[in-house]
Design an enzyme around this catalytic site. Structure first.
Site, short mmCIF file in Angstrom:
data_model
loop_
_atom_site.label_atom_id
_atom_site.label_comp_id
_atom_site.label_asym_id
_atom_site.label_seq_id
_atom_site.Cartn_x
_atom_site.Cartn_y
_atom_site.Cartn_z
N HIS A 144 -40.04 19.52 13.85
CA HIS A 144 -41.19 18.85 14.47
C HIS A 144 -40.91 17.42 14.91
O HIS A 144 -41.79 16.76 15.46
CB HIS A 144 -42.41 18.88 13.55
N1 UDP Z 1 -44.88 22.47 4.50
C1 UDP Z 1 -45.96 23.34 4.38
N2 UDP Z 1 -46.07 24.38 5.27
C2 UDP Z 1 -45.19 24.59 6.28
C3 UDP Z 1 -44.09 23.69 6.40
C4 UDP Z 1 -43.99 22.63 5.51
O1 UDP Z 1 -46.78 23.19 3.48
O2 UDP Z 1 -45.35 25.55 7.04
C5 UDP Z 1 -44.76 21.34 3.56
C6 UDP Z 1 -43.42 21.21 2.87
O3 UDP Z 1 -43.39 21.93 1.66
C7 UDP Z 1 -43.32 19.71 2.64
C8 UDP Z 1 -44.15 19.10 3.73
O4 UDP Z 1 -44.90 20.16 4.32
O5 UDP Z 1 -43.92 19.38 1.41
C9 UDP Z 1 -43.28 18.44 4.77
O6 UDP Z 1 -44.08 17.99 5.78
P1 UDP Z 1 -43.53 17.61 7.21
O7 UDP Z 1 -42.30 18.37 7.49
O8 UDP Z 1 -44.68 17.76 8.14
O9 UDP Z 1 -43.28 16.05 7.08
P2 UDP Z 1 -41.99 15.16 6.80
O10 UDP Z 1 -41.49 15.49 5.45
O11 UDP Z 1 -41.03 15.43 7.88
O12 UDP Z 1 -42.53 13.77 6.87
#
Ligand code: UDP
Length: 368
Positions: A206
């Site tokens: 993403h």
């Molecule tokens: N996650 C979720 N469902 C999904 C994909 C990811 O609940 O389909 C959770 C994952 O376990 C993690 C979090 O979303 O805890 C990560 O969020 P994201 O990738 O949006 O943010 P980033 O970590 O890149 O800031």
């Protein structure tokens, strides 16, 4: 003591959950307002996560919705300022590196409220990431810093912060992961495709650099598909990515696009996968703790411990590197990882203990 706990995005909700559980079980009389900015408003990324994690309903929701970086920042600042005019807390607590955290930190600081940053001191050194800018702004103005690693604390010392402002406490995201591990549940796709332990790959994408340009997204997806043979690749698609995917035709019988999963379902799939390919920071931490091979589809990481200690490797997004990494995985040559210090499920408790001890947080800021 009154705290404003700020959250607006999926990873925020997962991090603040650990702090809310720690407050609730500390019985110290800390009061908090949960402020949801509405930066993520999709059911699966917001309400669904609240439900999964048994989070209380937000006290306020700014309903900021989508918009450019500047629109969101400005909207959140205006909305939070109104809330602060009604009542000022002792502390504004922000987590992570999203626009929500940066906008609320600036607003609170300018209104004389102490700002606490959880997950401070992370740096990717990649200024093209909006998150890197947010991290640096928050860390420049916050008063107290809670870090996930000693390295992050050291970054803050290099930036002139003093030892009595910086606390190495571990990782709130891992508190939530360990708390909910017994409750992980199989998503629909598990039975539908008859998935088995370690016979599929999980993919998340993403970051703007990977998904905003059609050619980049296409190159990443086709590199993965060309090098994963018959192995199913399960891709829960972030709303940001979904709109671009609609424009790509990618016939592959092994690539399965699904809606974002609930937290419990996503981590069930992660825990049972052969490996995860991702550009998410949070997922690299979860994969490290669940000891699942992890390929970061970026050129850098702000979480080097997941590479130095954990199961993560920085693969980048070019075809050759993706091919080499998948070859190594299928040849059973992926490294085994260990778990970083203090990623033990007790970080929320440590944060609350520090807040209670810090006298500065008890002095008269509350204006009803
Ligand atoms: N996650 C979720 N469902 C999904 C994909 C990811 O609940 O389909 C959770 C994952 O376990 C993690 C979090 O979303 O805890 C990560 O969020 P994201 O990738 O949006 O943010 P980033 O970590 O890149 O800031």
């Amino acid at each position: 003591m009154q705290i404003d706990i700020i959250a607006g995005t999926r990873p925020n909700f997962i991090k603040i959950a650990a702090i809310i559980y720690a407050i609730e079980s500390s019985k110290t009389g800390i009061k908090y307002r949960l402020i949801h900015t509405g930066q993520h408003y999709d059911e699966k990324l917001s309400l669904g996560i609240f439900r999964d994690l048994n989070l209380p309903a937000p006290d306020r929701n700014l309903n900021i919705g989508s918009g450019s970086q500047a629109e969101q920042t400005g909207g959140i600042m205006l909305g939070y300022e109104e809330i602060l005019k009604e009542k000022k807390p002792n502390i504004c607590l922000v987590v992570g590196d999203v626009t929500t955290s940066m906008a609320c930190a600036i607003t609170a600081k300018k209104m004389g409220i102490k700002v606490v940053h959880v997950e401070a001191g992370l740096r990717s050194k990649d200024w093209s990431m909006p998150e890197e800018i947010n991290r640096i702004i928050i860390d420049s103005i916050a008063d107290y810093f809670f870090t996930t690693t000693i390295e992050a604390s050291q970054e803050l010392y290099r930036n002139g912060k003093s030892k009595d402002q910086v606390f190495f406490v571990g990782n709130t995201m891992i508190d939530t992961l360990l708390r909910f591990k017994p409750k992980f549940q199989a998503p629909e796709i598990w039975n539908k495709l008859d998935l088995q332990k370690k016979n599929y790959l999980l993919l998340t994408l993403h970051r703007p650099s990977n998904v905003d340009k059609i050619q980049n997204l296409k190159r990443i997806l086709s590199s993965i598909m060309e090098n994963s043979g018959e192995v199913p690749v399960i891709f829960p698609v972030h709303p940001r990515t979904a709109s671009i995917l609609e424009k790509i035709s990618l016939p592959s019988k092994n690539l399965f696009f699904i809606k974002p999963l609930s937290y419990l379902e996503f981590n069930f799939l992660l825990q049972n996968s052969m490996a995860v390919l991702t550009d998410s920071g949070g997922v690299t931490e979860e994969a490290t703790v669940l000891q699942i091979p992890c390929m970061t589809l970026r050129e850098n990481t702000e979480r080097p411990e997941t590479v130095q200690i954990g199961t993560n490797e920085i693969i980048g997004t070019n075809k050759e590197n993706i091919e080499k990494a998948l070859f190594k995985l299928f040849a059973n040559k992926w490294k085994k990882g260990a778990i970083p210090e203090l990623w033990d499920g007790k970080t929320g408790k440590r944060i609350i203990e520090v807040l209670i001890e810090e006298k500065a947080f008890h002095t008269g800021q509350i204006i009803d």
